[in-house]
Write an enzyme that holds these catalytic residues in place. Structure first.
Site, short mmCIF file in Angstrom:
data_model
loop_
_atom_site.label_atom_id
_atom_site.label_comp_id
_atom_site.label_asym_id
_atom_site.label_seq_id
_atom_site.Cartn_x
_atom_site.Cartn_y
_atom_site.Cartn_z
N GLY A 121 14.09 -20.98 -114.38
CA GLY A 121 13.29 -20.54 -113.25
C GLY A 121 13.97 -20.64 -111.90
O GLY A 121 15.14 -21.00 -111.78
N THR A 122 13.19 -20.30 -110.87
CA THR A 122 13.71 -20.19 -109.50
C THR A 122 14.23 -21.51 -108.96
O THR A 122 15.34 -21.59 -108.43
CB THR A 122 12.60 -19.65 -108.58
OG1 THR A 122 12.23 -18.34 -109.00
CG2 THR A 122 13.09 -19.59 -107.14
N HIS A 139 9.17 -53.37 -89.13
CA HIS A 139 9.80 -53.21 -87.82
C HIS A 139 11.27 -53.60 -87.94
O HIS A 139 11.58 -54.63 -88.56
CB HIS A 139 9.11 -54.09 -86.78
CG HIS A 139 9.76 -54.01 -85.44
ND1 HIS A 139 9.58 -52.94 -84.60
CD2 HIS A 139 10.60 -54.87 -84.80
CE1 HIS A 139 10.28 -53.14 -83.50
NE2 HIS A 139 10.90 -54.32 -83.59
#
Length: 484
Positions: free
Chosen positions: A39-40, A460
């Site tokens: 497929g693509t 953080h």
């Protein structure tokens, strides 16, 4: 030739290939594929393009390094070696998948030809082979749109199907189109040192993106390559040097325009990439002639269980999935639909629905873009502007943004100010496709904006704080769950 009724027939070997689960080991299955197996996404889409995007990012490294007081330079780009490395892997996977289905499974027959539907449960191949199936799945994908332009059939003109296999890196490239495929390839070739002229008839790139993101990306694209907005290609003609002359006409765009007032300019190029969209392959399989319902854009109409509709009613045992029926045209959507269809094929008395909300997407260009849910304009229309709250958070206002010396990245969240429900998110910048996932998860599991922001720790000074700050900046009610 006649082929006795089989238990399952599948048209297409992309996501449709995954339907062949162990359930079918003792049943007859036929897979029809007229193109390259897999497929693509595997062969000409998501996977090989991203394998070019990564080296393109490395090639652009000196620009970022300069902002951070480091001197770097890109010596050379070995296109042939890169191409061979990428397709050496991709082609091997495709060939192995085809060989497995064709030669190693006694219960599976592979028809490597074009087929056309003969009804709701059968098809005929070019060589006359006919297949009738108890259940049939249409997963035949989509193809690049080829506009009617003089010279469009010249060998120097490519689509995304062929441009990645060029024998050498072109020096001059004209990219036609304003969507994600055009943006990704303009970035790739520009990063590798090609002179890129990007022609788009609209006044902004990425029209499906949120307006803030589209405007910012359009400006960034114009900074990195020659962008001609409000222009069209009217003809392509061969040049004496073996390249082409591309006739570009338009009224003059906001960026990079040397043409105005309907004047036509000739742009010299070695390669033209046409990337103006994709169209579903429903016409190639004869969906209309078989009596199947189609949308205006050619997609096969399906219900929430992925059953194909005929005269507005679902056809038992007939399913469609992926680009041939999905408006999203995204591999992760096709994979989700394949999982749903796989279940429904095996459990026709216990059908599951596919999910068509909260579908995320990303554009792997520079800067990277990701989005999910409603744009601000769509939210305003859906619930009224007075009920919409948004926050546009700059990367550069967070600690890691300082480390990047980022001046363009943004994270935008759209929410319902009445209850904090997250309606959408739109990101442009470094690692956008990863950063957005926290909002995708919140939307998928019904977590409101305040709870998503205050109900967990955020590392953080990680870049993910840009998402945290965007959520905190929304004007939404405080959730009952207390902050950590």
């Amino acid at each position: 030739m006649e082929n006795p009724a089989v238990d399952l027939a599948i048209i297409g070997s992309g996501s449709g290939n995954s339907l062949v689960t162990p359930y079918w080991d003792d049943r007859r299955v036929v897979i029809a594929e007229q193109g390259v197996f897999g497929g693509t996404c595997l062969n000409v889409g998501c996977i090989p393009t991203k394998m070019f995007v990564r080296p393109a990012a490395i090639a652009r490294g000196p620009e970022e390094a300069a902002r951070l007081n480091v001197a770097q330079h890109t010596d050379a780009v070995d296109w042939p070696a890169m191409r061979d490395r990428i397709f050496g892997r991709v082609d091997a996977i495709s060939a192995a998948g085809e060989r497995y289905r064709r030669d190693e499974l006694d219960n599976v027959e592979l028809i490597s030809q074009r087929v056309r539907l003969t009804g709701t449960h059968g098809f005929v191949a070019d060589d006359g082979t006919r297949v009738e199936a108890k259940q049939l799945v249409i997963a035949a994908g989509s193809r690049a749109v080829i506009p009617e332009i003089e010279g469009i059939d010249l060998p120097q003109v490519h689509t995304s199907d062929t441009v990645m296999r060029l024998p050498e890196l072109p020096k001059r490239v004209v990219v036609v189109g304003g969507g994600y495929i055009a943006a990704e390839f303009a970035n790739i070739f520009s990063a590798f040192g090609s002179e890129v002229v990007h022609v788009h008839r609209g006044e902004q790139l990425l029209k499906r993106a949120d307006s803030d993101i589209a405007a910012r990306f359009t400006a960034e694209a114009a900074r990195q390559w020659d962008l001609r907005l409000g222009h069209t290609v009217t003809a392509i003609r061969e040049a004496a040097d073996g390249g082409v002359l591309v006739e570009v006409a338009g009224s003059g765009g906001a960026f990079g325009s040397a043409v105005g007032g309907g004047v036509t300019e000739q742009v010299a190029a070695d390669v033209v990439l046409v990337a103006v969209g994709r169209t579903p392959n429903s016409d190639l399989v004869g969906a209309a002639e078989a009596g199947l319902d189609l949308h205006d854009d050619g997609r096969i109409a399906v219900d929430t269980y992925q059953r194909v509709l005929s005269d507005g009613l679902p056809v038992p045992g007939l399913y469609a999935l992926g680009d041939i029926s999905s408006a999203a045209q995204l591999k992760h959507v096709a994979n989700h639909e394949a999982r749903v269809v796989a279940h429904n094929l095996e459990h026709p008395d216990d059908l599951r629905e596919s999910r068509q909300d909260g579908i995320p997407a990303a554009v792997f260009t520079d800067p990277e873009i990701a989005q999910v849910g409603l744009t601000e304009a769509e939210a305003n229309e859906a619930i009224g502007a007075v009920n919409v709250t948004t926050k546009l958070q700059s990367y550069g206002d967070t600690a890691y943004g300082w480390a990047l010396e980022d001046q363009t990245g943004v994270f935008k969240v759209v929410a319902d100010r009445r209850d904090g429900r997250i309606l959408g998110a739109h990101v442009m910048g470094y690692q956008a496709s990863n950063l957005i996932q926290v909002v995708i998860m919140a939307m998928s599991f019904g977590i409101d904006a305040h709870t998503a922001a205050r109900g967990q720790y955020w590392i953080h000074p990680a870049l993910m704080e840009v998402a945290e700050n965007a959520l905190l900046g929304l004007d939404v009610p405080t959730a009952p769950r207390p902050p950590l």
